[in-house]
Write a protein that holds these residues in place. Structure first.
Motif, PDB file in Angstrom:
ATOM      1  N   VAL A 224       0.779  -1.259   0.022  1.00  0.00           N
ATOM      2  CA  VAL A 224       0.151  -0.044   0.158  1.00  0.00           C
ATOM      3  C   VAL A 224       1.054   1.085  -0.069  1.00  0.00           C
ATOM      4  N   LYS A 225       0.128   2.353   0.054  1.00  0.00           N
ATOM      5  CA  LYS A 225       0.950   3.667   0.015  1.00  0.00           C
ATOM      6  C   LYS A 225       1.542   3.688   1.228  1.00  0.00           C
ATOM      7  N   ARG A 226       2.832   4.133   1.493  1.00  0.00           N
ATOM      8  CA  ARG A 226       3.741   4.286   2.649  1.00  0.00           C
ATOM      9  C   ARG A 226       2.664   4.648   4.061  1.00  0.00           C
ATOM     10  N   GLU A 227       2.069   5.712   3.740  1.00  0.00           N
ATOM     11  CA  GLU A 227       1.322   6.236   4.898  1.00  0.00           C
ATOM     12  C   GLU A 227       0.290   5.281   5.581  1.00  0.00           C
ATOM     13  N   PHE A 228      -0.020   4.392   4.798  1.00  0.00           N
ATOM     14  CA  PHE A 228      -0.850   3.064   5.308  1.00  0.00           C
ATOM     15  C   PHE A 228      -0.066   1.792   5.837  1.00  0.00           C
ATOM     16  N   ALA A 229       1.139   1.963   5.934  1.00  0.00           N
ATOM     17  CA  ALA A 229       2.023   0.825   6.201  1.00  0.00           C
ATOM     18  C   ALA A 229       1.375   0.162   7.446  1.00  0.00           C
ATOM     19  N   GLY A 230       1.156   0.784   8.315  1.00  0.00           N
ATOM     20  CA  GLY A 230       0.767   0.271   9.792  1.00  0.00           C
ATOM     21  C   GLY A 230      -0.330  -0.664   9.743  1.00  0.00           C
ATOM     22  N   GLU A 231      -1.577   0.030   9.138  1.00  0.00           N
ATOM     23  CA  GLU A 231      -2.526  -1.096   8.839  1.00  0.00           C
ATOM     24  C   GLU A 231      -2.620  -2.288   7.904  1.00  0.00           C
ATOM     25  N   PHE A 232      -1.788  -2.013   6.979  1.00  0.00           N
ATOM     26  CA  PHE A 232      -1.446  -3.178   6.179  1.00  0.00           C
ATOM     27  C   PHE A 232      -0.675  -4.152   6.658  1.00  0.00           C
ATOM     28  N   ILE A 233       0.407  -3.815   7.579  1.00  0.00           N
ATOM     29  CA  ILE A 233       1.017  -4.720   8.328  1.00  0.00           C
ATOM     30  C   ILE A 233       0.104  -5.485   9.445  1.00  0.00           C
ATOM     31  N   GLU A 234      -0.490  -4.664   9.957  1.00  0.00           N
ATOM     32  CA  GLU A 234      -1.705  -5.375  11.236  1.00  0.00           C
ATOM     33  C   GLU A 234      -2.704  -6.224  10.478  1.00  0.00           C
ATOM     34  N   ARG A 235      -3.248  -5.923   9.325  1.00  0.00           N
ATOM     35  CA  ARG A 235      -3.934  -6.828   8.538  1.00  0.00           C
ATOM     36  C   ARG A 235      -3.205  -8.134   8.354  1.00  0.00           C
ATOM     37  N   ILE A 236      -2.070  -7.999   7.795  1.00  0.00           N
ATOM     38  CA  ILE A 236      -1.161  -9.386   7.527  1.00  0.00           C
ATOM     39  C   ILE A 236      -1.169 -10.044   8.946  1.00  0.00           C
ATOM     40  N   LYS A 237      -0.703  -9.609   9.735  1.00  0.00           N
ATOM     41  CA  LYS A 237      -0.805 -10.219  11.148  1.00  0.00           C
ATOM     42  C   LYS A 237      -1.899 -10.738  11.686  1.00  0.00           C
ATOM     43  N   SER A 238      -2.919 -10.219  11.308  1.00  0.00           N
ATOM     44  CA  SER A 238      -4.226 -10.821  11.894  1.00  0.00           C
ATOM     45  C   SER A 238      -4.527 -12.077  11.237  1.00  0.00           C
ATOM     46  N   VAL A 239      -3.793 -12.638  10.116  1.00  0.00           N
ATOM     47  CA  VAL A 239      -4.161 -14.113   9.565  1.00  0.00           C
ATOM     48  C   VAL A 239      -2.791 -14.630   9.465  1.00  0.00           C
ATOM     49  N   CYS A 240      -1.623 -14.086   9.843  1.00  0.00           N
ATOM     50  CA  CYS A 240      -0.464 -14.881   9.666  1.00  0.00           C
ATOM     51  C   CYS A 240       0.639 -14.060  10.318  1.00  0.00           C
ATOM     52  N   PRO A 241       1.292 -14.728  11.144  1.00  0.00           N
ATOM     53  CA  PRO A 241       2.679 -14.038  11.843  1.00  0.00           C
ATOM     54  C   PRO A 241       3.516 -13.711  10.804  1.00  0.00           C
ATOM     55  N   LEU A 242       4.168 -12.628  10.999  1.00  0.00           N
ATOM     56  CA  LEU A 242       5.293 -12.075  10.042  1.00  0.00           C
ATOM     57  C   LEU A 242       6.227 -13.033   9.874  1.00  0.00           C
ATOM     58  N   SER A 243       6.686 -13.762  10.809  1.00  0.00           N
ATOM     59  CA  SER A 243       7.545 -14.509  10.893  1.00  0.00           C
ATOM     60  C   SER A 243       7.422 -15.657   9.851  1.00  0.00           C
ATOM     61  N   GLU A 244       6.120 -16.118   9.552  1.00  0.00           N
ATOM     62  CA  GLU A 244       5.783 -17.359   8.662  1.00  0.00           C
ATOM     63  C   GLU A 244       5.955 -16.811   7.069  1.00  0.00           C
ATOM     64  N   ILE A 245       6.061 -15.731   6.918  1.00  0.00           N
ATOM     65  CA  ILE A 245       5.981 -15.127   5.470  1.00  0.00           C
ATOM     66  C   ILE A 245       7.472 -15.611   4.572  1.00  0.00           C
ATOM     67  N   LYS A 246       6.899 -16.092   3.277  1.00  0.00           N
ATOM     68  CA  LYS A 246       8.078 -16.736   2.523  1.00  0.00           C
ATOM     69  C   LYS A 246       8.293 -15.945   1.407  1.00  0.00           C
ATOM     70  N   TYR A 247       7.392 -15.031   0.769  1.00  0.00           N
ATOM     71  CA  TYR A 247       7.342 -14.388  -0.429  1.00  0.00           C
ATOM     72  C   TYR A 247       6.631 -13.191  -0.257  1.00  0.00           C
ATOM     73  N   VAL A 248       7.464 -12.117  -0.990  1.00  0.00           N
ATOM     74  CA  VAL A 248       6.422 -10.934  -1.089  1.00  0.00           C
ATOM     75  C   VAL A 248       6.673 -10.674  -2.856  1.00  0.00           C
ATOM     76  N   ILE A 249       5.603 -10.514  -3.449  1.00  0.00           N
ATOM     77  CA  ILE A 249       5.335 -10.458  -4.845  1.00  0.00           C
ATOM     78  C   ILE A 249       4.931  -8.889  -5.098  1.00  0.00           C
ATOM     79  N   SER A 250       5.831  -8.250  -5.979  1.00  0.00           N
ATOM     80  CA  SER A 250       5.821  -6.790  -6.341  1.00  0.00           C
ATOM     81  C   SER A 250       5.311  -6.747  -7.910  1.00  0.00           C
TER      82      SER A 250
END
Length: 419
Positions: free
Chosen positions: A65-91
């Protein structure tokens, strides 16, 4: 692993939850309700920055997302998966509104997690966000795939729709096309899907979006559509802005096909003008009445009121246009000059007939400059009408007749030699 790092300007509260769009596929983006300008495009309904997360053996984030919304973006990811388990980031696209939160995300992931993109995508990401130079990249070529568990993702190069590195990601397992900016709309809503918001509203926003952003890349868009048709079934389009398309997939693809083959064009004349003391406005009204008198649809827009966004949207699906300006300093009214230049960049006037008109005081000049600009837009200027000070009945009759000519051309009728 480091703690989540923010600059202090990001939105930290997740006002909306992650939304499961299909089994184990989530929307984790953000909604920007109060944005009203998007690089010259008036976003009256705000917008959203759509990012997605796939829960599989190798959990994967698609876009950000736009940088200003990074906080809620990361919180939404964390609500369904711990960040430690992420294996890929597609751009799929390196532009600020879809990738500027990636540096913040990457700081909070395992350093071994790669950014999956193409070579041009890597170049654009590193140039725009220098901290990413230290990240791992997995560069995939078209037709290469990425297996993340029971899902195998494929990638479709869509250069210049609308940046050189742009690409689609396709999940055959989910029958989802992650389409980057294509098929998007600038809409801010608590709703996530087209059938929740209303297809006609989504469709109109998609037309305006394409006209103002993608129209100049018609050939590249046509190529992307042909390649998309060779993919498997598409049951859902997860685009980067606006509503996710799940109930009108075929309609959205057909709409884009109409953009590229010209079948979107209507028997319509768009009259763009501005005025100082209503003389050019009177001429614009006469042209409008002439076109309407033979059954053509007409949209008359005062440049300083309608602005670039509405001018582009209506010129885009019109078969003919008229442009009016009083002479100012031997040139055009600044508002008219601005919207005409904007239309030129979008290539939405090419091969369309037009009329130039306007009033002048001491010396003419506005229409001459306007004709030069219209011709540089590859528009066919069929008539120019100058008026000294206020329009006479004879001038208004000429404008009315010019409107008839444009109306006929918009309706697909041929002009007689005497016309």
């Amino acid at each position: 692993m480091s703690k989540i790092e923010f600059t202090g300007s990001e939105v930290l509260t997740a006002h909306l939850p992650a939304v499961e769009v299909k089994k184990d596929v989530y929307w984790v983006g953000s909604v920007h309700e109060d944005i009203r300008s998007f690089h010259g495009y008036e976003t009256r309904d705000g917008t959203s920055y759509n990012a997605y997360f796939i829960k599989d053996e190798f959990p994967t984030v698609i876009d950000s997302v736009k940088r200003e919304f990074a906080g809620e973006f990361i919180e939404r990811i964390k609500s369904v998966c711990p960040l430690s388990e992420i294996k890929y980031v597609i751009s799929n696209h390196a532009e600020y509104d879809h990738a500027s939160a990636i540096p913040i995300l990457m700081k909070n992931l395992d350093p071994e997690v790669p950014i999956v993109t193409n070579k041009k995508g890597q170049d654009a990401l590193v140039r725009n966000y220098p901290s990413l130079a230290d990240c791992k990249f997995l560069i995939l070529k078209p037709k290469e795939t990425l297996t993340i568990g029971k899902r195998t993702l494929s990638f479709l190069a869509t250069p210049l729709v609308h940046w050189p590195e742009s690409q689609f990601t396709y999940s055959e397992y989910d029958e989802i096309l992650f389409s980057m900016d294509v098929f998007g709309q600038h809409i801010a809503s608590g709703k996530r899907f087209d059938d929740e918001y209303g297809w006609e509203r989504v469709k109109e926003s998609a037309i305006e979006y394409y006209a103002n952003i993608v129209a100049c890349y018609r050939l590249q868009t046509a190529r992307a559509l042909k390649l998309t048709a060779k993919l498997g079934k598409i049951d859902m389009i997860c685009c980067a802005h606006g509503l996710i398309i799940r109930s009108h997939v075929d309609e959205m693809i057909k709409l884009y096909q109409s953009f590229t083959d010209g079948s979107i064009y209507r028997p319509k004349v768009t009259v763009v003008y501005d005025t100082f003391y209503h003389s050019t406005e009177a001429m614009a009204r006469a042209i409008q009445e002439g076109a309407q008198s033979i059954g053509a649809e007409v949209m008359r827009i005062k440049a300083s009121v309608g602005g670039t966004t509405q001018v582009a949207r209506h010129c885009f699906d019109s078969k003919a246009t008229a442009w009016g300006s009083p002479t100012l300093n031997s040139g055009m009214h600044t508002e008219v000059a601005g919207v005409l230049h904007y239309a030129k960049g979008l290539k939405i006037l090419e091969k369309k007939p037009s009329v130039s008109f306007g009033s002048y005081g001491w010396t003419p000049g506005g229409t001459k400059v306007m004709v030069q600009e219209l011709e540089s837009c590859k528009s066919d200027v069929i008539e120019t009408i100058d008026c000294n000070w206020r329009p006479t009945e004879e001038i208004l009759k000429r404008c009315f007749d010019a409107g008839i000519k444009l109306g006929k051309l918009a309706l697909g009728q041929e002009l007689k030699d005497e016309e």
